[in-house]
Design a protein around this motif. Structure first.
Motif, mmCIF file in Angstrom:
data_model
loop_
_atom_site.group_PDB
_atom_site.id
_atom_site.type_symbol
_atom_site.label_atom_id
_atom_site.label_comp_id
_atom_site.label_asym_id
_atom_site.label_seq_id
_atom_site.Cartn_x
_atom_site.Cartn_y
_atom_site.Cartn_z
ATOM 1 N N GLY A 306 0.809 -1.223 0.000
ATOM 2 C CA GLY A 306 0.000 0.000 0.000
ATOM 3 C C GLY A 306 0.839 1.268 0.000
ATOM 4 N N PHE A 307 1.883 1.289 0.807
ATOM 5 C CA PHE A 307 2.701 2.506 0.873
ATOM 6 C C PHE A 307 3.333 2.816 -0.482
ATOM 7 N N VAL A 313 7.151 5.830 -3.435
ATOM 8 C CA VAL A 313 8.389 5.709 -2.655
ATOM 9 C C VAL A 313 8.471 4.256 -2.169
ATOM 10 N N HIS A 314 9.606 3.608 -2.329
ATOM 11 C CA HIS A 314 9.746 2.233 -1.853
ATOM 12 C C HIS A 314 10.395 2.207 -0.482
ATOM 13 N N MET A 315 9.900 1.309 0.389
ATOM 14 C CA MET A 315 10.573 1.014 1.655
ATOM 15 C C MET A 315 11.451 -0.203 1.413
ATOM 16 N N ASN A 316 12.718 -0.104 1.763
ATOM 17 C CA ASN A 316 13.652 -1.211 1.566
ATOM 18 C C ASN A 316 14.351 -1.479 2.897
ATOM 19 N N SER A 317 14.163 -2.678 3.420
ATOM 20 C CA SER A 317 14.709 -2.970 4.750
ATOM 21 C C SER A 317 16.117 -3.564 4.691
ATOM 22 N N VAL A 318 16.712 -3.653 3.505
ATOM 23 C CA VAL A 318 18.100 -4.118 3.395
ATOM 24 C C VAL A 318 18.945 -2.983 2.828
ATOM 25 N N ILE B 15 13.051 4.745 1.001
ATOM 26 C CA ILE B 15 13.359 4.758 2.427
ATOM 27 C C ILE B 15 14.187 3.519 2.718
ATOM 28 N N ALA B 17 15.462 1.306 5.422
ATOM 29 C CA ALA B 17 15.035 1.116 6.816
ATOM 30 C C ALA B 17 15.454 -0.259 7.315
ATOM 31 N N ARG B 20 13.596 -2.556 9.945
ATOM 32 C CA ARG B 20 12.376 -3.279 9.606
ATOM 33 C C ARG B 20 12.635 -4.739 9.228
ATOM 34 N N ALA B 80 9.484 2.668 9.699
ATOM 35 C CA ALA B 80 10.267 3.099 8.545
ATOM 36 C C ALA B 80 10.753 4.527 8.772
ATOM 37 N N HIS B 104 5.250 6.879 11.727
ATOM 38 C CA HIS B 104 4.787 5.586 11.205
ATOM 39 C C HIS B 104 3.972 4.908 12.303
ATOM 40 N N TYR B 147 2.897 15.376 3.996
ATOM 41 C CA TYR B 147 1.967 14.416 3.383
ATOM 42 C C TYR B 147 1.617 13.324 4.378
ATOM 43 N N LEU B 149 -0.423 9.600 4.656
ATOM 44 C CA LEU B 149 -1.035 8.505 3.902
ATOM 45 C C LEU B 149 -1.495 7.397 4.847
ATOM 46 N N TYR B 151 -2.811 3.670 4.769
ATOM 47 C CA TYR B 151 -2.821 2.561 3.814
ATOM 48 C C TYR B 151 -2.986 1.242 4.556
ATOM 49 N N LYS B 152 -3.428 0.258 3.809
ATOM 50 C CA LYS B 152 -3.637 -1.076 4.386
ATOM 51 C C LYS B 152 -3.019 -2.125 3.485
ATOM 52 N N VAL B 170 1.510 6.702 7.488
ATOM 53 C CA VAL B 170 2.860 7.245 7.353
ATOM 54 C C VAL B 170 2.740 8.725 7.065
ATOM 55 N N LEU B 172 4.998 12.025 5.897
ATOM 56 C CA LEU B 172 6.252 12.309 5.192
ATOM 57 C C LEU B 172 6.583 13.805 5.242
#
Lengths: 332, 332
Positions: A306-307, A313-318, B15, B17, B20, B80, B104, B147, B149, B151-152, B170, B172
């Motif tokens: 959803g985000f 915008v991508h969330m990347n945990s690595v 992002i 993160a 996570r 995040a 978040h 911003y 948001l 989301y689900k 989230v 921003l």
């Protein structure tokens, strides 16, 4: 026939392709090199289950659409786009559309029922990449088209509906948003600095080394600074070149070795990791000094959700620095 | 702490993160309303397993962070972004970044271990939407943010890592690309025609009816013309309003009814369909006449894959006209 439709608010194009809903679903258990199923349309001997081949690397004494091939390219049986005459746009009030003109092919990457690309030999990788180049060169002759994308969906989590190793080629009558943004950025950097941004990235990452996966004589593999996905890896030719499909035989062989090394390393970290990859090459009309072709390998271990859909915008945990370290240390 | 990084070529933010990556994975079998697991941090009685609540709708005689709540909002345990001082940008050569400042939160949507949102009552939907509005209103007071948001992610295929019904908020420090494109398009339409494009879409779809799912006194549910996903459905207020979080109680109750109807219908077509949704509301500084808040429900039955990542163009094998017809006929 399918249709391109443009979102009247964001300008984003989509392809509405109802015929694709009837695709068969043929995914084996993950990591399992299942025996050549009689029902797999991509296995040698089952050539009749696909549309006729448009290209193949095959033994000289064999007939088209029969066994004896190493790599085989066919029109997608459930095409998102079809090569049917000119493309034409129309507007119904504030709703723009175009007919679904284009090309959609499937590159079958092994005659055997292999489901994990990293199990293929270096020679097989070379044959596959050779096939990609041949098809893009052939389709670039056609003046109707503007963009050519080779992509792969490997594993069910990465969007594959057939397990047998394969990739796809889509040809579009316009340059799509992701490519436009990328080309505009590369052009802007060139105008500002007189240099290619990819060459600058390669130079910096090879010096700094924290995001470098490996460097060979002709290629560099690195985790990009703003990676969208965990373990995202790019492979770039060290020598500045805008067009993948113009790569010479030695470059193709070296790319095969690099791509195979990334696949084996990724598999060493996450067994049977699902992934997508794309080959980004310059559109025909693009000035050549600003663009630099490359491959982007996009593992799908976590998901866009959803985000990502809501923001872009991508969330990347690595962190790419951590990914590069693990990939550097993984056996090739 | 996490970090925003900007792709120096495309301008796209991500992002990074790493914290996570340690999230727990707690997904039940699809469609299964598993008994309240002792290990589920979102079940009533397990409040100690989450960060302290920042908002709750709860019985008047109960203590915060104890049972007695209907909807409960907590800071994300694996955030995040974190609300830590000002945001600040920097540039390391051609690599721009910002500290991961933002908010978040997690909205826990039921005290019971429900995994399929369509099983919740209309009253529960109302309480959830009321919680969304309360949190966005509270966080909009903070001048640092740009911003918001909601989301689900529902279902493992839609990116959820916990099965218990929940959504996320989230906040921003900038307006992200998808929102910028949407707002620019809406503004352009307003400048060209003097009207709101969402109002125009509602008018047209209610007249034409082929993409209409239903129309109630206050809301319209429709499948958008250029749907990215199969069965994608938007819910829009008929009355022009830019800000979701300013909706009055009667609108929230009516939205709850509409959202629940869409969920039940979607489930009737694809049992336990995985889906994402987002609520799109205007940023604080946005002129109000061009923007129209709405919800986008984005089922994840097929996946975005290599083609989508490579082009930004989505392939959708369910024509929105067909989706709307099926959704219209499905029981609510």
């Amino acid at each position: 026939m399918s249709e391109f439709r443009q979102n009247p608010i964001t300008g984003r194009w989509v392809i509405i392709a109802p015929a694709r809903a009837s695709r068969p679903w043929h995914i084996d258990a993950p990591g399992n090199q299942a025996p050549a199923a009689e029902t797999c349309p991509f296995c040698a001997g089952n050539e009749v289950m696909t549309p006729p081949e448009v290209w193949a690397q095959r033994d000289s004494n064999t007939e088209p659409n029969s066994p004896g091939w190493r790599v085989r390219v066919v029109t997608n049986k459930y095409p998102a786009l079809e090569d049917t005459g000119e493309w034409s746009g129309k507007k119904d009030g504030f709703y723009p559309s175009m007919n679904g003109a284009g090309v959609h092919e499937v590159i079958i990457e092994s005659p055997d029922h292999v489901v994990n690309m990293s199990a293929l030999s270096r020679e097989q990788f070379t044959a596959i990449l050779h096939g990609y180049g041949a098809r893009v060169r052939a389709l670039k002759q056609d003046q109707r088209w503007r963009y050519w994308l080779i992509y792969k969906n490997n594993g069910e989590r990465a969007g594959a509906t057939l397990a047998h190793v394969h990739s796809q080629l889509v040809v579009l009558p316009f340059v799509p948003r992701e490519a436009r943004d990328e080309i505009a950025g590369a052009r802007g950097h060139f105008q500002a600095t007189g240099g290619c941004i990819y060459c600058d990235i390669i130079r910096r990452e090879c010096e700094q080394r924290e995001r470098l996966v490996f460097e060979s004589e002709r290629f560099v593999a690195l985790c990009p600074y703003a990676a969208r996905f965990g373990y995202e890896t790019w492979i770039l030719p060290k020598h500045h070149a805008p067009h993948f499909e113009q790569s010479a035989g030695l470059d193709i062989a070296a790319l095969a070795e690099s791509l195979r090394a990334v696949m084996v390393k990724l598999n060493g970290i996450v067994a049977s990791a699902p992934f997508n990859y794309v080959i980004r090459s310059a559109p025909a009309e693009e000035p050549t000094e600003a663009y630099h072709w490359h491959m982007e390998i996009l593992p799908q271990i976590t998901r866009a959700a959803g985000f990502e859909w809501g923001t872009g915008v991508h969330m990347n945990s690595v962190a790419p620095e951590d990914a590069a370290q693990l990939l550097r240390n993984a056996p090739a």
